[in-house]
Motif scaffolding. Structure first.
Motif, short mmCIF file in Angstrom:
data_model
loop_
_atom_site.label_atom_id
_atom_site.label_comp_id
_atom_site.label_asym_id
_atom_site.label_seq_id
_atom_site.Cartn_x
_atom_site.Cartn_y
_atom_site.Cartn_z
N ASN A 58 0.83 -1.20 0.00
CA ASN A 58 0.00 0.00 0.00
C ASN A 58 0.87 1.26 0.00
OD1 ASN A 58 -2.78 1.30 0.46
ND2 ASN A 58 -1.61 2.09 2.20
N ASP A 59 1.94 1.25 0.79
CA ASP A 59 2.83 2.41 0.88
C ASP A 59 3.51 2.71 -0.45
OD1 ASP A 59 2.17 2.59 3.53
OD2 ASP A 59 4.17 2.13 4.31
N ILE A 60 4.05 1.66 -1.09
CA ILE A 60 4.79 1.92 -2.33
C ILE A 60 3.86 2.26 -3.49
CG2 ILE A 60 6.78 0.54 -1.63
CD1 ILE A 60 5.84 -1.69 -3.50
N VAL A 61 2.66 1.70 -3.50
CA VAL A 61 1.69 2.06 -4.54
C VAL A 61 1.30 3.52 -4.40
CG1 VAL A 61 -0.71 1.75 -5.27
CG2 VAL A 61 0.76 -0.23 -5.01
N ASN A 62 1.05 3.96 -3.18
CA ASN A 62 0.68 5.36 -2.96
C ASN A 62 1.82 6.32 -3.24
OD1 ASN A 62 -2.01 4.91 -2.16
ND2 ASN A 62 -1.37 4.39 -0.10
N LYS A 63 3.05 5.83 -3.08
CA LYS A 63 4.21 6.67 -3.34
C LYS A 63 4.55 6.73 -4.83
CE LYS A 63 8.32 8.67 -2.84
NZ LYS A 63 8.47 10.10 -2.58
N TYR A 64 4.55 5.59 -5.50
CA TYR A 64 5.09 5.52 -6.86
C TYR A 64 4.05 5.45 -7.96
CZ TYR A 64 9.47 4.74 -4.41
OH TYR A 64 10.56 4.88 -3.60
N ASP A 65 2.82 5.10 -7.65
CA ASP A 65 1.79 5.07 -8.69
C ASP A 65 0.42 5.37 -8.07
OD1 ASP A 65 0.79 4.89 -11.23
OD2 ASP A 65 0.62 2.72 -11.21
N PRO A 66 0.27 6.57 -7.51
CA PRO A 66 -0.99 6.89 -6.81
C PRO A 66 -2.21 7.00 -7.72
CG PRO A 66 0.40 8.84 -7.00
CD PRO A 66 1.23 7.68 -7.49
N LYS A 67 -2.00 7.24 -9.00
CA LYS A 67 -3.14 7.44 -9.90
C LYS A 67 -3.73 6.12 -10.38
CE LYS A 67 -2.03 12.07 -11.59
NZ LYS A 67 -1.78 12.93 -12.80
N THR A 68 -2.88 5.28 -10.97
CA THR A 68 -3.41 4.04 -11.54
C THR A 68 -3.35 2.86 -10.58
OG1 THR A 68 -1.27 3.43 -12.51
CG2 THR A 68 -2.73 4.82 -13.85
N LYS A 69 -2.61 3.02 -9.45
CA LYS A 69 -2.52 1.97 -8.43
C LYS A 69 -1.99 0.65 -9.00
CE LYS A 69 -4.55 4.61 -5.31
NZ LYS A 69 -3.81 5.16 -4.17
N ASN A 70 -0.99 0.75 -9.88
CA ASN A 70 -0.41 -0.44 -10.49
C ASN A 70 0.67 -0.99 -9.57
OD1 ASN A 70 1.48 -2.07 -12.14
ND2 ASN A 70 0.13 -1.49 -13.83
N LYS A 71 0.40 -2.13 -8.96
CA LYS A 71 1.32 -2.69 -7.96
C LYS A 71 2.66 -3.08 -8.57
CE LYS A 71 0.58 -6.78 -6.15
NZ LYS A 71 0.01 -7.90 -5.34
N LEU A 72 2.62 -3.68 -9.76
CA LEU A 72 3.87 -4.11 -10.40
C LEU A 72 4.76 -2.91 -10.70
CD1 LEU A 72 5.59 -6.34 -11.60
CD2 LEU A 72 4.27 -6.14 -13.72
N ARG A 73 4.17 -1.84 -11.19
CA ARG A 73 4.93 -0.63 -11.48
C ARG A 73 5.54 -0.06 -10.20
NH1 ARG A 73 1.29 3.28 -14.49
NH2 ARG A 73 1.53 1.66 -16.07
#
Length: 233
Positions: A58-73
């Protein structure tokens, strides 16, 4: 005399028990208790390890891809920043992941100074259940032959070309512990505003036209042709 010795032993046991309970942090709440079980290692705190994984993601998704919520990215971006030493945890850690870290650090068997204790039974269980054979062999070789202070650094490199963590919760949990929570000891939390890292609601783009679903017209029944009076001979 025996009674006196018994009382002394009882006092010592109670003192040790109270001291241990006092030092053991408790997680205020489990936000991801409804998620699939990530690890099954019979540690007595598997639920904390499960929560730690989902909080990390959840932390890294919100930090690195907050718009599309792409976990792999988000994973790829975080691992890349680990390698380049640009994780900037002060802008990533949330209050919930900090609370999880406080619980995890009260498990002394998990840690060897400032990094994971790779020979601990819980950590070994996680490592042994990694599905990708190549990554597992690489990790085991590092543990056996490399200075433990460098394992997380060296293991990050093969993760850049392998995305099995998106399908393997044991590998993902190892990454969370080794590349995320173990790094918290370098953060001065007294200077960090954890509330600033909480997910932000995404603004609505009022200029974006909604996609219209075409309305299907009801199919008209075919008219029956009247053949009365026609000669079909």
């Amino acid at each position: 005399m025996n009674t006196r010795i018994f009382k002394i032993v009882l006092v010592v046991i109670l003192t040790i028990t109270f001291s241990c309970n006092k030092n053991e942090a408790k997680l205020p709440d489990f936000k991801y208790a409804d998620q699939p079980k990530a690890v099954d290692c019979k540690t007595g705190y598997d639920d904390v390890l499960n929560e730690a994984l989902y909080a990390f993601e959840n932390d890294i998704v919100n930090k690195y891809d907050p718009k599309t919520k792409n976990k792999l990215r988000a994973y790829r971006a975080y691992i890349s920043n680990v390698i380049s030493n640009r994780t900037n945890l002060e802008q990533t850690v949330t209050a919930h992941s900090k609370a999880l870290y406080d619980v995890l650090k009260t498990k002394p068997e998990l840690w060897d100074n400032n990094h994971l204790n790779y020979n601990n039974e819980a950590v070994k269980c996680i490592m042994d259940n990694i599905k990708d054979t190549s990554l597992k062999q690489t990790l085991n070789a590092l543990v056996e032959n490399t200075d433990s202070n460098r394992i997380s650094e060296l293991f990050s490199a093969p993760l850049t070309s392998n995305t099995s963590y998106s399908r393997d919760t044991y590998l993902a949990t190892f990454i969370a512990l080794d590349l995320y929570y173990s790094k918290f000891n370098s953060v001065d939390f007294s200077t960090v505003d954890l509330t600033a890292n909480e997910p932000k609601p995404q603004p609505i783009d009022f200029n974006k036209k909604p996609v219209q679903t075409p309305v299907l017209q009801p199919k008209q029944p075919q008219q029956e042709i009247d053949h009365t009076g026609h000669n079909h001979d």
